[in-house]
Design a protein around this motif. Structure first.
Motif, mmCIF file in Angstrom:
data_model
loop_
_atom_site.group_PDB
_atom_site.id
_atom_site.type_symbol
_atom_site.label_atom_id
_atom_site.label_comp_id
_atom_site.label_asym_id
_atom_site.label_seq_id
_atom_site.Cartn_x
_atom_site.Cartn_y
_atom_site.Cartn_z
ATOM 1 N N UNK A 1 0.833 -1.189 0.000
ATOM 2 C CA UNK A 1 0.000 0.000 0.000
ATOM 3 C C UNK A 1 0.879 1.255 0.000
ATOM 4 N N UNK A 2 1.911 1.259 0.846
ATOM 5 C CA UNK A 2 2.814 2.413 0.915
ATOM 6 C C UNK A 2 3.505 2.676 -0.411
ATOM 7 N N UNK A 3 3.915 1.597 -1.087
ATOM 8 C CA UNK A 3 4.557 1.756 -2.399
ATOM 9 C C UNK A 3 3.589 2.364 -3.404
ATOM 10 N N UNK A 4 2.348 1.932 -3.373
ATOM 11 C CA UNK A 4 1.372 2.492 -4.324
ATOM 12 C C UNK A 4 1.132 3.969 -4.033
ATOM 13 N N UNK A 5 1.130 4.362 -2.760
ATOM 14 C CA UNK A 5 0.977 5.773 -2.412
ATOM 15 C C UNK A 5 2.194 6.584 -2.849
ATOM 16 N N UNK A 6 3.390 6.007 -2.692
ATOM 17 C CA UNK A 6 4.613 6.696 -3.106
ATOM 18 C C UNK A 6 4.689 6.849 -4.624
ATOM 19 N N UNK A 7 4.114 5.912 -5.352
ATOM 20 C CA UNK A 7 4.081 6.041 -6.815
ATOM 21 C C UNK A 7 3.280 7.271 -7.219
ATOM 22 N N UNK A 8 2.227 7.576 -6.471
ATOM 23 C CA UNK A 8 1.411 8.768 -6.746
ATOM 24 C C UNK A 8 2.150 10.044 -6.338
ATOM 25 N N UNK A 9 2.839 9.988 -5.192
ATOM 26 C CA UNK A 9 3.563 11.148 -4.673
ATOM 27 C C UNK A 9 4.732 10.655 -3.826
ATOM 28 N N UNK A 10 5.955 10.623 -4.386
ATOM 29 C CA UNK A 10 7.105 10.082 -3.653
ATOM 30 C C UNK A 10 7.424 10.810 -2.342
ATOM 31 N N UNK A 11 6.970 12.055 -2.203
ATOM 32 C CA UNK A 11 7.288 12.839 -1.009
ATOM 33 C C UNK A 11 6.223 12.763 0.085
#
Length: 188
Positions: free
Chosen positions: A75-85
């Protein structure tokens, strides 16, 4: 958010002693003078809200957290794909002092965030412990976790300012070296 004078960014494998080092450093600096910044905290908080879980139990090193680790990572990786920061930004917003100790940098984008938003204020520290020591601390290799970017993305390609071996214990010389560098950084 307060603009920091210095930011210590800690990285290392699971059970290498990042939190232990952060606590030692925080105590040496005076706990009231620094923020312990856990990049995983806003991730875990949001994940707990979405899945109706106990946020505080996701913060400790319990079997409760381990039961959700794989899915949290995805889940965290998918969120980081949207916004790495996203998680760096959320964690920084809560800071109240001018010295930050980031306890869990795991990706190049974590380091890039702090370096780009706070130039010349970062001190990069890699904590290392032998696999044997990590096993003695409860680490067991887990496929999909210990070979994932959340554990391996900073293994190569980063020029660490200081590397600390925590196979046996952290020396007072290691702490003094970090404090000296922080003093230099905060006066830039």
């Amino acid at each position: 958010m307060i603009c920091p004078k210095a930011i210590v960014i800690l990285s290392g494998k699971r059970k290498c002693g990042k939190d232990y080092f952060a606590d030692l450093l925080s105590n040496k600096l005076g706990c009231e003078n620094c923020d312990l910044v856990r990049l995983s905290a806003p991730l875990k908080k949001k994940y707990a809200e979405i899945h109706n879980l106990e946020y505080k139990r996701l913060l400790d090193s319990s079997s409760y957290k381990e039961a959700y680790r794989d899915d949290m990572i995805k889940w965290g990786e998918s969120e980081r794909e949207k916004n790495p920061e996203i998680f760096c930004h959320l964690a920084s917003e809560a800071c109240k002092t001018d010295t930050w100790i980031v306890t869990d940098a795991r990706r190049p984008t974590d380091i890039e965030y702090f370096r780009s938003h706070f130039p010349k204020k970062t001190l990069l520290i890699r904590i290392h412990s032998s696999d044997k020591t990590r096993r003695e601390r409860g680490w067991v290799f887990k496929m999909g976790v210990d070979d994932a970017p959340s554990e391996c993305a900073l293994d190569t390609g980063i020029m660490w300012d200081i590397v600390i071996d925590n196979t046996i214990d952290i020396s007072s010389d290691d702490l003094d070296k970090v404090c000296d560098r922080l003093e230099q950084i905060s006066h830039k």
